[in-house]
Design an enzyme around this catalytic site. Structure first.
Site, PDB file in Angstrom:
ATOM      1  N   HIS A 158       0.867  -1.189   0.000  1.00 24.00           N
ATOM      2  CA  HIS A 158       0.000   0.000   0.000  1.00 24.00           C
ATOM      3  C   HIS A 158       0.891   1.222   0.000  1.00 24.00           C
ATOM      4  CE1 HIS A 158      -3.791   2.228   0.775  1.00 24.00           C
ATOM      5  NE2 HIS A 158      -2.949   3.104   1.316  1.00 24.00           N
ATOM      6  N   CYS A 159       0.711   2.102  -0.979  1.00 24.33           N
ATOM      7  CA  CYS A 159       1.557   3.283  -1.120  1.00 24.33           C
ATOM      8  C   CYS A 159       0.761   4.534  -0.776  1.00 24.33           C
ATOM      9  CB  CYS A 159       2.104   3.387  -2.547  1.00 24.33           C
ATOM     10  SG  CYS A 159       3.148   4.846  -2.809  1.00 24.33           S
TER      11      CYS A 159
END
Length: 307
Positions: A158-159
């Site tokens: 998850h960025c």
């Protein structure tokens, strides 16, 4: 976990009742309606980081255009570098938008009901897995994201900078985003080097429309930004390409998971992520984009928020 004697039901993600574009929600009147909604994650940290990304790119474009290029006496130097930098910036921001607004491969939420299980018509000995967090049937290589609150197919990570997970359906756009940010960062650093040299040689006379102290401060901040972003995105770009070639996500690598799937060859992995044979479409973030379809989805269902 739902278990029975036998092997794991590995084909569950390819089952007709688990189509990739399906988006199940027990509170909706129609699964088709949910499938047409625009993807967006309502995460405070992610939205702040995404806005910061855009502001930093706009700042870099401002310094390059108004501090370094427009005051230059070399017309073609200004035109060529201005067009190149702005084109790369547009491509970077477009890739960012598509990464953020594309469903990364979310598994239908809340579909692990008894009725749904019965519809799967499982054979004796077949095993499927249920995610206890989002109450969904968990396909092989899917992982649950605590921020998106969904299980994501082939979730890499998850960025927060794109306010989304990087998964099966948007990894291509994330790779393009890191590549174009690295390119404009390198370009900005080169331009800063030439500008400093030109200003020092000309003793800061007619170097910029701004005063020498302001020019120096703006360029120093741009150099710091360019160096940090170039380092970060170049490393991330290399990591992503390595993961694609090895057919292994970052989560699988960190967990040292033994592959239970048949790994693709390196070139096959690239073609799977970027689509088809090598072409300019590979580096085009607009490929496959349909404005009419986006407007229809937004009008029909509105954005889908993580809750």
């Amino acid at each position: 976990t739902m278990q029975s004697s036998g092997h794991r039901f590995r084909d569950v993600e390819h089952h007709p009742l688990l189509a990739d574009n399906e988006s199940y929600d027990s509170s909706s009147s129609s699964e088709a309606d949910m499938a047409e909604r625009v993807w967006f994650i309502r995460d405070g940290c992610g939205m702040v980081c995404a806005i910061m990304t855009w502001l930093l790119v706009v700042y870099a474009d401002f310094v390059v255009t108004f501090v370094m290029l427009l005051p230059s006496k070399d017309f073609w130097y200004s035109v060529i570098n201005g067009v190149l930098f702005n084109c790369l910036a547009v491509l970077a921001l477009s890739s960012h938008l598509r990464t953020m607004l594309t469903d990364p491969g979310a598994v239908p939420k809340g579909n692990a009901t008894k009725e749904y299980m019965d519809n799967l018509q499982l054979k004796p000995g077949e095993v499927i897995y249920k995610c206890p967090k989002c109450c969904s049937i968990k396909p092989e290589r899917a992982h649950h994201c605590s921020i998106c609150k969904r299980c994501i197919r082939k979730m890499d990570h998850h960025c927060p900078w794109v306010n989304n997970c990087v998964g099966e359906k948007n990894q291509r756009f994330f790779v393009l985003f890191t590549m174009y940010i690295a390119l404009i960062s390198a370009h900005a650093l080169v331009l800063c080097g030439f500008q400093f040299f030109s200003c020092v040689r000309g003793q800061w006379t007619e170097c910029s429309d701004f005063s020498p102290p302001v020019t120096v401060i703006l360029m120093i901040f741009l150099c710091l930004e360019g160096f940090l972003f170039l380092t970060f995105t170049a490393v991330m770009f290399g990591t992503q390409i390595h993961s694609i070639c090895n057919d292994e996500t970052e989560i699988e690598r960190l967990k040292s998971e033994k592959p239970t799937w048949e790994r693709r060859l390196r070139w096959e992995g690239m073609k799977s992520v970027f689509g088809g044979q090598p072409s300019l479409l590979w580096i085009n973030p607009f490929a496959g984009f349909r404005i009419r379809r986006l407007l229809l989805r937004a009008k029909k269902g509105g954005p889908e928020f993580s809750v």
